[in-house]
Enzyme design. Structure first.
Site, mmCIF file in Angstrom:
data_model
loop_
_atom_site.group_PDB
_atom_site.id
_atom_site.type_symbol
_atom_site.label_atom_id
_atom_site.label_comp_id
_atom_site.label_asym_id
_atom_site.label_seq_id
_atom_site.Cartn_x
_atom_site.Cartn_y
_atom_site.Cartn_z
ATOM 1 C CD GLU A 34 -2.342 1.335 2.842
ATOM 2 O OE1 GLU A 34 -2.592 0.295 3.485
ATOM 3 O OE2 GLU A 34 -2.572 2.477 3.283
ATOM 4 N NE ARG A 38 0.110 8.413 5.433
ATOM 5 C CZ ARG A 38 0.156 7.657 6.510
ATOM 6 N NH1 ARG A 38 1.136 7.803 7.383
ATOM 7 N NH2 ARG A 38 -0.763 6.756 6.727
ATOM 8 C CE LYS A 122 -5.286 1.866 7.320
ATOM 9 N NZ LYS A 122 -4.363 2.642 6.502
HETATM 10 C C1 3PG Z 1 -1.305 3.700 7.762
HETATM 11 O O1 3PG Z 1 -1.520 4.716 7.087
HETATM 12 O O2 3PG Z 1 -1.858 2.648 7.485
HETATM 13 C C2 3PG Z 1 -0.495 3.818 8.990
HETATM 14 O O3 3PG Z 1 0.170 5.029 9.079
HETATM 15 C C3 3PG Z 1 0.419 2.690 9.262
HETATM 16 O O4 3PG Z 1 0.565 2.665 10.634
HETATM 17 P P1 3PG Z 1 1.890 2.096 11.315
HETATM 18 O O5 3PG Z 1 3.007 2.998 10.873
HETATM 19 O O6 3PG Z 1 1.627 2.175 12.798
HETATM 20 O O7 3PG Z 1 2.083 0.689 10.834
#
Ligand code: 3PG
Length: 187
Positions: A34, A38, A122
């Site tokens: 994914e 950003r 999600k």
């Molecule tokens: C996302 O956008 O899915 C999260 O920022 C991932 O979260 P994590 O860095 O705690 O795995």
């Protein structure tokens, strides 16, 4: 779409990093990514990853509006992930026949997703919103739903999520960090 029950959350900070990161993921037997919107390089990264790694399921994450969704699909994203639920993104994905995994943590958001025929959501940010306990509780009134918990998941707690059969995959940036570390060691 998520072949191995793990969904690496990939942030590309410079364009040249896409291929390197994807190679590292593949070497760690991770088969999906994914790529989050950003950074300014996200669409290009989706395009590069989709073309050069056709054996992997490449999607786009942190998609918060229709314009980003359109760019991600044009770049070749095979699935779209949002931190929350968006009806306009859901409609666009439906039109384009692209899977949409919206972020849902409340019963109301889950009902909105179901209205669009979405049955995998999600659960984000998973740890902050009650973790596996909350997912188990929410899964009772929503037997149609499966979950991709993401946010605050690491090696220490991933198994407790994966033990629950309604969790189709866990997502996390830790998978990318681990894969890059292993790849660097090898090199
Ligand atoms: C996302 O956008 O899915 C999260 O920022 C991932 O979260 P994590 O860095 O705690 O795995």
């Amino acid at each position: 779409m998520l072949p191995d029950r793990t969904l690496p959350v990939v942030t590309i900070h410079e364009p040249g990093m896409t291929e390197y990161t994807m190679r590292a993921l593949r070497a760690s037997r991770l088969r999906s990514a994914e790529i989050v919107f950003r950074t300014p390089f996200a669409a290009e990264a989706v395009s590069v990853a989709s073309h050069k790694f056709p054996d992997m399921a490449i999607g786009a994450g942190t998609i918060v509006n229709e314009a980003q969704c359109r760019d991600a699909i044009a770049a070749g994203a095979k699935f779209i992930v949002s931190p929350g639920f968006s009806a306009s993104i859901a409609r666009l994905c439906e039109r384009e026949h692209v899977d949409y995994f919206p972020g849902c943590v409340t019963p109301t958001e889950m009902m909105a997703a179901l209205d669009f025929g979405i049955t995998t959501v999600k659960f984000f940010p998973a740890e902050a919103y009650g973790g596996i306990g909350a997912i188990r509780a929410l899964s009772a009134p929503f037997p149609q739903l499966s979950f991709i918990p993401t946010g605050g998941i690491g090696r220490h707690n991933m198994q407790e999520y994966l033990n629950f059969d309604r969790v189709v995959a866990i997502g996390g940036s830790f998978l990318v960090q681990e894969a890059l570390a292993a790849w660097e060691k090898r090199a």
